[in-house]
Design a protein around this motif. Sequence first.
Motif, PDB file in Angstrom:
ATOM      1  N   GLY A  27       0.806  -1.221   0.000  1.00 21.95           N
ATOM      2  CA  GLY A  27       0.000   0.000   0.000  1.00 21.95           C
ATOM      3  C   GLY A  27       0.836   1.265   0.000  1.00 21.95           C
ATOM      4  O   GLY A  27       0.413   2.278   0.545  1.00 21.95           O
ATOM      5  N   MET A  28       1.989   1.221  -0.625  1.00 24.78           N
ATOM      6  CA  MET A  28       2.883   2.377  -0.631  1.00 24.78           C
ATOM      7  C   MET A  28       2.442   3.411  -1.658  1.00 24.78           C
ATOM      8  O   MET A  28       1.761   3.089  -2.626  1.00 24.78           O
ATOM      9  CB  MET A  28       4.308   1.929  -0.930  1.00 24.78           C
ATOM     10  CG  MET A  28       4.853   0.958   0.095  1.00 24.78           C
ATOM     11  SD  MET A  28       6.501   0.408  -0.335  1.00 24.78           S
ATOM     12  CE  MET A  28       7.441   1.654   0.502  1.00 24.78           C
ATOM     13  N   SER A  29       2.845   4.646  -1.429  1.00 31.04           N
ATOM     14  CA  SER A  29       2.574   5.709  -2.390  1.00 31.04           C
ATOM     15  C   SER A  29       3.803   6.606  -2.516  1.00 31.04           C
ATOM     16  O   SER A  29       4.669   6.615  -1.645  1.00 31.04           O
ATOM     17  CB  SER A  29       1.347   6.525  -1.988  1.00 31.04           C
ATOM     18  OG  SER A  29       1.553   7.122  -0.727  1.00 31.04           O
ATOM     19  N   HIS A  74      -1.338 -11.970  -7.625  1.00 34.75           N
ATOM     20  CA  HIS A  74      -2.303 -11.140  -8.329  1.00 34.75           C
ATOM     21  C   HIS A  74      -1.773  -9.716  -8.397  1.00 34.75           C
ATOM     22  O   HIS A  74      -0.929  -9.320  -7.588  1.00 34.75           O
ATOM     23  CB  HIS A  74      -3.675 -11.173  -7.644  1.00 34.75           C
ATOM     24  CG  HIS A  74      -3.626 -10.711  -6.221  1.00 34.75           C
ATOM     25  ND1 HIS A  74      -3.293 -11.556  -5.175  1.00 34.75           N
ATOM     26  CD2 HIS A  74      -3.841  -9.500  -5.664  1.00 34.75           C
ATOM     27  CE1 HIS A  74      -3.318 -10.884  -4.038  1.00 34.75           C
ATOM     28  NE2 HIS A  74      -3.647  -9.631  -4.308  1.00 34.75           N
ATOM     29  N   VAL A  75      -2.235  -8.963  -9.386  1.00 35.85           N
ATOM     30  CA  VAL A  75      -1.816  -7.568  -9.532  1.00 35.85           C
ATOM     31  C   VAL A  75      -2.736  -6.681  -8.715  1.00 35.85           C
ATOM     32  O   VAL A  75      -3.962  -6.792  -8.803  1.00 35.85           O
ATOM     33  CB  VAL A  75      -1.841  -7.125 -11.014  1.00 35.85           C
ATOM     34  CG1 VAL A  75      -1.516  -5.643 -11.146  1.00 35.85           C
ATOM     35  CG2 VAL A  75      -0.871  -7.958 -11.832  1.00 35.85           C
ATOM     36  N   VAL A  76      -2.133  -5.826  -7.920  1.00 35.38           N
ATOM     37  CA  VAL A  76      -2.875  -4.823  -7.157  1.00 35.38           C
ATOM     38  C   VAL A  76      -2.700  -3.514  -7.925  1.00 35.38           C
ATOM     39  O   VAL A  76      -1.612  -2.933  -7.934  1.00 35.38           O
ATOM     40  CB  VAL A  76      -2.341  -4.703  -5.712  1.00 35.38           C
ATOM     41  CG1 VAL A  76      -3.121  -3.646  -4.954  1.00 35.38           C
ATOM     42  CG2 VAL A  76      -2.403  -6.051  -5.014  1.00 35.38           C
ATOM     43  N   THR A  77      -3.749  -3.103  -8.598  1.00 32.42           N
ATOM     44  CA  THR A  77      -3.669  -1.955  -9.493  1.00 32.42           C
ATOM     45  C   THR A  77      -3.434  -0.669  -8.718  1.00 32.42           C
ATOM     46  O   THR A  77      -4.126  -0.378  -7.746  1.00 32.42           O
ATOM     47  CB  THR A  77      -4.966  -1.831 -10.316  1.00 32.42           C
ATOM     48  OG1 THR A  77      -5.188  -3.060 -10.992  1.00 32.42           O
ATOM     49  CG2 THR A  77      -4.870  -0.715 -11.324  1.00 32.42           C
ATOM     50  N   GLY A  78      -2.424   0.054  -9.161  1.00 31.35           N
ATOM     51  CA  GLY A  78      -2.126   1.372  -8.612  1.00 31.35           C
ATOM     52  C   GLY A  78      -2.043   2.372  -9.749  1.00 31.35           C
ATOM     53  O   GLY A  78      -2.691   2.190 -10.787  1.00 31.35           O
ATOM     54  N   GLN A  79      -1.217   3.387  -9.562  1.00 27.95           N
ATOM     55  CA  GLN A  79      -1.111   4.447 -10.567  1.00 27.95           C
ATOM     56  C   GLN A  79       0.304   4.584 -11.119  1.00 27.95           C
ATOM     57  O   GLN A  79       0.614   5.589 -11.734  1.00 27.95           O
ATOM     58  CB  GLN A  79      -1.552   5.759  -9.942  1.00 27.95           C
ATOM     59  CG  GLN A  79      -2.976   5.700  -9.451  1.00 27.95           C
ATOM     60  CD  GLN A  79      -3.237   6.706  -8.349  1.00 27.95           C
ATOM     61  OE1 GLN A  79      -2.394   6.948  -7.495  1.00 27.95           O
ATOM     62  NE2 GLN A  79      -4.416   7.284  -8.358  1.00 27.95           N
ATOM     63  N   THR A  80       1.158   3.582 -10.914  1.00 34.12           N
ATOM     64  CA  THR A  80       2.553   3.709 -11.328  1.00 34.12           C
ATOM     65  C   THR A  80       2.891   2.882 -12.574  1.00 34.12           C
ATOM     66  O   THR A  80       4.050   2.688 -12.882  1.00 34.12           O
ATOM     67  CB  THR A  80       3.496   3.307 -10.174  1.00 34.12           C
ATOM     68  OG1 THR A  80       3.222   1.964  -9.777  1.00 34.12           O
ATOM     69  CG2 THR A  80       3.368   4.258  -8.991  1.00 34.12           C
ATOM     70  N   VAL A  81       1.867   2.412 -13.279  1.00 30.44           N
ATOM     71  CA  VAL A  81       2.074   1.673 -14.525  1.00 30.44           C
ATOM     72  C   VAL A  81       1.314   2.380 -15.624  1.00 30.44           C
ATOM     73  O   VAL A  81       0.117   2.659 -15.493  1.00 30.44           O
ATOM     74  CB  VAL A  81       1.603   0.206 -14.408  1.00 30.44           C
ATOM     75  CG1 VAL A  81       1.672  -0.499 -15.742  1.00 30.44           C
ATOM     76  CG2 VAL A  81       2.462  -0.526 -13.382  1.00 30.44           C
TER      77      VAL A  81
END
Length: 88
Positions: A27-29, A74-81
């Motif tokens: 859960g890093m940002s 599984h892929v945990v969708t974030g905003q870095t891709v």
Amino acid sequence: FHYADALADINVRVPDHLSLVGFDDLGMSTRQGLQLTSIGYDKRRMGRIATRMLQQLIQGDDKVKWMTSAVATHVVTGQTVGPGPARN
């Protein structure tokens, strides 16, 4: 998140210039507020597998030369891709 922040310091924009994926679903940002895309897995299952392996090693089973196991991810969708290249 250190890598994304270091990249920002040298004007490399995540995900515009470079996609970034982490592991462990922590859960890093980034400093910029982007949630890290990550690979997640069942941590309880991983713990059970590791415990079983350790028990076998502690029991001193001479037949054990090496061990391997797998846990589904599984892929945990974030905003870095980013979206990736266009396909023809």
